[in-house]
Motif scaffolding. Sequence first.
Motif, PDB file in Angstrom:
ATOM      1  N   ASP A  34      -2.698   1.253   6.779  1.00 60.27           N
ATOM      2  CA  ASP A  34      -1.867   0.700   7.841  1.00 60.27           C
ATOM      3  C   ASP A  34      -2.654  -0.277   8.698  1.00 60.27           C
ATOM      4  N   VAL A  35      -3.901   0.041   8.989  1.00 63.48           N
ATOM      5  CA  VAL A  35      -4.749  -0.844   9.783  1.00 63.48           C
ATOM      6  C   VAL A  35      -5.033  -2.125   8.995  1.00 63.48           C
ATOM      7  N   GLY A  36      -5.361  -1.978   7.712  1.00 64.44           N
ATOM      8  CA  GLY A  36      -5.618  -3.153   6.870  1.00 64.44           C
ATOM      9  C   GLY A  36      -4.409  -4.060   6.774  1.00 64.44           C
ATOM     10  N   PHE A  37      -3.228  -3.464   6.646  1.00 64.59           N
ATOM     11  CA  PHE A  37      -2.001  -4.253   6.557  1.00 64.59           C
ATOM     12  C   PHE A  37      -1.761  -4.993   7.873  1.00 64.59           C
ATOM     13  N   ALA A  38      -1.954  -4.303   9.003  1.00 64.09           N
ATOM     14  CA  ALA A  38      -1.777  -4.945  10.314  1.00 64.09           C
ATOM     15  C   ALA A  38      -2.776  -6.090  10.487  1.00 64.09           C
ATOM     16  N   GLN A  39      -4.020  -5.878  10.082  1.00 63.67           N
ATOM     17  CA  GLN A  39      -5.025  -6.931  10.196  1.00 63.67           C
ATOM     18  C   GLN A  39      -4.652  -8.137   9.329  1.00 63.67           C
ATOM     19  N   GLN A  40      -4.165  -7.873   8.131  1.00 58.10           N
ATOM     20  CA  GLN A  40      -3.768  -8.962   7.241  1.00 58.10           C
ATOM     21  C   GLN A  40      -2.665  -9.794   7.883  1.00 58.10           C
ATOM     22  N   LYS A  41      -1.668  -9.136   8.464  1.00 56.60           N
ATOM     23  CA  LYS A  41      -0.552  -9.845   9.094  1.00 56.60           C
ATOM     24  C   LYS A  41      -1.019 -10.624  10.318  1.00 56.60           C
TER      25      LYS A  41
END
Length: 136
Positions: free
Chosen positions: A106-113
């Motif tokens: 979830d953190v990685g996805f948020a960072q990507q966005k």
Amino acid sequence: MLASPCRRPPPGSAPAPAGLAGGATGSEIADLQMKLSRLQASAAPLTEDGKFGPLTEAAVRTFQGSNGLEVTGQPDAATRTAVDTAFAALSPPVRVQVALGSTGLDVGFAQQKLNAAGATPGWRSTGSSTTRCWAR
């Protein structure tokens, strides 16, 4: 002799429609980008802007290679079907509260966005406190 990591498309599979190739734009491209992004097929932040550019092509290539499809970078019928199937198998998005020190997908996805939106990590001071934030 080593086996090729790429498979040939099944007989009768159609090439990518003209609207879903390099340089194309539109809602079908945005839908493909959203699905590829949610499937985490892009190593670089994939902006869901509806424009089929180099990052979208790279994400398609990554997805194809990871799923035993012929790696062309073009979203042909077999690729679109595989993307749709993989996307449908995902659990529905869940709102997850993340805090400083959180880790995981979830953190990685948020960072990507955030990166795709042009945000950069930084610090913000408000009165007596300083917090880490993302700014544009």
